[in-house]
Write a protein that holds these residues in place. Structure first.
Motif, PDB file in Angstrom:
ATOM      1  N   LEU A  45       0.836  -1.209   0.000  1.00  0.00           N
ATOM      2  CA  LEU A  45       0.000   0.000   0.000  1.00  0.00           C
ATOM      3  C   LEU A  45       0.866   1.253   0.000  1.00  0.00           C
ATOM      4  O   LEU A  45       0.588   2.232  -0.708  1.00  0.00           O
ATOM      5  N   LYS A  46       1.946   1.230   0.791  1.00  0.00           N
ATOM      6  CA  LYS A  46       2.853   2.384   0.823  1.00  0.00           C
ATOM      7  C   LYS A  46       3.557   2.574  -0.517  1.00  0.00           C
ATOM      8  O   LYS A  46       3.688   3.702  -1.013  1.00  0.00           O
ATOM      9  N   HIS A  47       4.006   1.471  -1.102  1.00  0.00           N
ATOM     10  CA  HIS A  47       4.651   1.571  -2.416  1.00  0.00           C
ATOM     11  C   HIS A  47       3.671   2.097  -3.467  1.00  0.00           C
ATOM     12  O   HIS A  47       4.016   2.957  -4.292  1.00  0.00           O
ATOM     13  N   ALA A  48       2.445   1.579  -3.450  1.00  0.00           N
ATOM     14  CA  ALA A  48       1.453   2.006  -4.440  1.00  0.00           C
ATOM     15  C   ALA A  48       1.128   3.485  -4.284  1.00  0.00           C
ATOM     16  O   ALA A  48       0.991   4.214  -5.273  1.00  0.00           O
ATOM     17  N   LYS A  49       1.024   3.939  -3.043  1.00  0.00           N
ATOM     18  CA  LYS A  49       0.748   5.365  -2.821  1.00  0.00           C
ATOM     19  C   LYS A  49       1.891   6.221  -3.342  1.00  0.00           C
ATOM     20  O   LYS A  49       1.664   7.303  -3.917  1.00  0.00           O
ATOM     21  N   GLU A  50       3.108   5.749  -3.171  1.00  0.00           N
ATOM     22  CA  GLU A  50       4.256   6.499  -3.678  1.00  0.00           C
ATOM     23  C   GLU A  50       4.208   6.590  -5.209  1.00  0.00           C
ATOM     24  O   GLU A  50       4.509   7.635  -5.792  1.00  0.00           O
ATOM     25  N   LEU A  51       3.811   5.509  -5.855  1.00  0.00           N
ATOM     26  CA  LEU A  51       3.702   5.514  -7.316  1.00  0.00           C
ATOM     27  C   LEU A  51       2.669   6.523  -7.785  1.00  0.00           C
ATOM     28  O   LEU A  51       2.920   7.331  -8.692  1.00  0.00           O
ATOM     29  N   VAL A  52       1.461   6.498  -7.199  1.00  0.00           N
ATOM     30  CA  VAL A  52       0.390   7.377  -7.689  1.00  0.00           C
ATOM     31  C   VAL A  52       0.618   8.822  -7.287  1.00  0.00           C
ATOM     32  O   VAL A  52       0.229   9.738  -8.033  1.00  0.00           O
ATOM     33  N   ASP A  53       1.247   9.058  -6.138  1.00  0.00           N
ATOM     34  CA  ASP A  53       1.570  10.439  -5.772  1.00  0.00           C
ATOM     35  C   ASP A  53       2.539  11.041  -6.782  1.00  0.00           C
ATOM     36  O   ASP A  53       2.391  12.204  -7.199  1.00  0.00           O
ATOM     37  N   THR A  54       3.520  10.248  -7.185  1.00  0.00           N
ATOM     38  CA  THR A  54       4.478  10.720  -8.184  1.00  0.00           C
ATOM     39  C   THR A  54       3.793  10.941  -9.528  1.00  0.00           C
ATOM     40  O   THR A  54       4.035  11.948 -10.201  1.00  0.00           O
ATOM     41  N   ALA A  55       2.930  10.017  -9.912  1.00  0.00           N
ATOM     42  CA  ALA A  55       2.229  10.140 -11.189  1.00  0.00           C
ATOM     43  C   ALA A  55       1.274  11.329 -11.192  1.00  0.00           C
ATOM     44  O   ALA A  55       1.139  12.033 -12.202  1.00  0.00           O
ATOM     45  N   ALA A  56       0.601  11.566 -10.077  1.00  0.00           N
ATOM     46  CA  ALA A  56      -0.330  12.695 -10.004  1.00  0.00           C
ATOM     47  C   ALA A  56       0.384  14.025 -10.206  1.00  0.00           C
ATOM     48  O   ALA A  56      -0.137  14.937 -10.853  1.00  0.00           O
ATOM     49  N   ALA A  57       1.588  14.125  -9.661  1.00  0.00           N
ATOM     50  CA  ALA A  57       2.342  15.384  -9.745  1.00  0.00           C
ATOM     51  C   ALA A  57       3.124  15.521 -11.042  1.00  0.00           C
ATOM     52  O   ALA A  57       3.501  16.639 -11.427  1.00  0.00           O
ATOM     53  N   ASN A  58       3.365  14.402 -11.733  1.00  0.00           N
ATOM     54  CA  ASN A  58       4.237  14.427 -12.921  1.00  0.00           C
ATOM     55  C   ASN A  58       3.676  13.557 -14.034  1.00  0.00           C
ATOM     56  O   ASN A  58       4.391  12.766 -14.644  1.00  0.00           O
ATOM     57  N   VAL A  59       2.378  13.694 -14.297  1.00  0.00           N
ATOM     58  CA  VAL A  59       1.699  12.722 -15.157  1.00  0.00           C
ATOM     59  C   VAL A  59       2.283  12.644 -16.563  1.00  0.00           C
ATOM     60  O   VAL A  59       2.248  11.589 -17.205  1.00  0.00           O
ATOM     61  N   LYS A  60       2.839  13.739 -17.063  1.00  0.00           N
ATOM     62  CA  LYS A  60       3.359  13.752 -18.433  1.00  0.00           C
ATOM     63  C   LYS A  60       4.847  13.415 -18.514  1.00  0.00           C
ATOM     64  O   LYS A  60       5.423  13.425 -19.611  1.00  0.00           O
TER      65      LYS A  60
END
Length: 425
Positions: A45-60
């Motif tokens: 869960l912690k790893h997944a949150k780190e992935l989506v937080d990064t993607a949300a801020a840097n989607v492109k």
């Protein structure tokens, strides 16, 4: 007296401290997950949150957004914000301190999906994410996220997405909270090859070894009971799409190198199929949300494919329809049968047919009009026409429109045109 006051103050402070430690999580474990499984899930869960937080801020960042979403979607200047918002909502789901979407985590290996050897599955209506025993197995293609990170210099995006945290991202998009409630993701494509081809409009779902009889997601226009080429824009409604983008952007940041794509898929001849099929590299995590799997039907939109025919008969009865109605999960609810006596269902203003079959909570009324040249539709309180392109129910013309300037000649056969529509059901 002073000592009593200090003692009372200490007890109150201790109570507050304990209460803060016992504050309820946004997600919680049921008794079916032992401590070992809980520890694995909390780590992922912690790893997944780190992935989506990064993607949300840097989607492109990188090539992932452009690779996995159709060009027509990316042409919308607001689309990248919509994708970022999806990742932000998934982050909220994974955050144990957030209560916007409280859900239960279970480890019941006796569910139908676990018996079918899937890894995990999400029940949106019951707000329950269930993990199957295979999720915790060290063998197989899916690995712990840390194991993938330990090989940062070697992995491609395929291996990055074959991580346990990517499964969690995938599962979260099967909810109406993460997505638009009417656009909860389905599983149009699994694996890198299919997800690469999907946004290009080249993914023939008839190639998918995980397709299910009676659950058609991309109907072949020549035979709606069979799978065909998926609409490229389904990439925005496909769970693995978001999993690939999150894995690409997230692992690239954590590994401090751009995670490369594997080689582009090349087609091979599948002798039992009509299409050129890419080599299969899919590992299906689930079979959609629980609602899709058990047949109760997701909150979503039904599809209507209608071919309108104009014959040389009198105007009062010369408009017909050949229709296929599909549920949100792709199951065919109604299909116009063949007849030697009629080209289809009479749908003119004087006929006004209403179609209601098993699986349809209401009747769909179809009324074709010569005046202003359109088809009117009613489904419960929802009303729209064949010309409606925005709103909760829409249609689009597929191919060419017909000629309205001259009457139909009997020796030339019927004129026809085709619309694809969707409406909340």
């Amino acid at each position: 007296m002073r000592s009593h006051t200090l003692l009372l103050h200490s007890l109150v402070s201790l109570g507050l401290s304990e209460a803060s430690q016992l504050k309820t999580r946004g997600w919680k474990f049921s008794g079916s997950c032992d401590q070992g499984k809980q520890d694995v899930i909390k780590t992922e869960l912690k790893h997944a949150k780190e992935l989506v937080d990064t993607a949300a801020a840097n989607v492109k960042d990188g090539v992932y957004y452009d690779t996995f979403f159709a060009q027509s979607l990316r042409d919308d200047p607001n689309f990248s914000t919509k994708v970022s918002n999806v990742f932000s909502k998934v982050s909220k789901m994974l955050d144990d301190a957030n209560h916007d979407y409280d859900f239960e985590i279970t480890c019941d290996n006796n569910t139908d999906m676990c018996k079918a050897k899937y890894y995990a599955h999400m029940g949106d209506s019951k707000k329950r994410m269930n993990f199957c025993d295979v999720f915790f197995s060290p063998s197989g293609g899916i690995k712990p996220t840390q194991e993938r990170l330990d090989k940062c210099g070697e992995i491609t995006l395929k291996e990055a997405q074959w991580s346990r945290s990517s499964i969690l991202v995938h599962e979260c998009t099967h909810t109406g909270f993460a997505m638009d409630p009417e656009k909860r993701t389905l599983d149009y494509a699994y694996g890198f090859s299919a997800n690469y081809l999907l946004p290009l409009g080249k993914w023939n779902r008839d190639c998918a070894p995980y397709k299910k009889a009676g659950k058609v997601l991309c109907p072949d226009p020549n035979d709606p009971k069979k799978e065909g080429i998926c609409d490229a824009e389904k990439s925005a409604e496909n769970a693995d799409t978001y999993s690939f983008v999150a894995a690409g952007v997230g692992f690239s940041k954590l590994c401090k190198r751009a995670i490369p794509l594997p080689p582009a898929p090349s087609a091979k001849r599948a002798l039992s199929r009509r299409a050129e099929c890419p080599a299969d590299d899919a590992i299906p995590f689930d079979d959609g949300a629980d609602e899709d799997f058990n047949g109760s039907g997701p909150v979503g939109k039904c599809g209507l494919d209608i071919e309108e025919l104009w014959t040389c008969e009198p105007d009062t009865n010369n408009l017909y329809g050949r229709m296929t109605i599909t549920a949100p999960d792709g199951n065919v609810l109604y299909e116009t049968g063949g007849s030697t006596r009629s080209p289809g269902v009479p749908i003119g203003d004087q006929q006004r047919p209403t179609i209601q079959e098993e699986g349809m909570s209401k009747g769909l009324q179809v009324i074709a009009e010569h005046e202003n040249d359109y088809i009117q539709f009613y489904y419960g309180d929802v009303a729209w026409t064949s010309g409606t392109t925005e709103g909760e129910a829409t249609c689009k013309l597929v191919g060419d429109n017909w000629d309205t300037e001259s009457p139909v000649q009997c020796d030339q056969g019927a004129r026809s045109r085709r619309f694809q529509c969707q409406y909340p059901c």
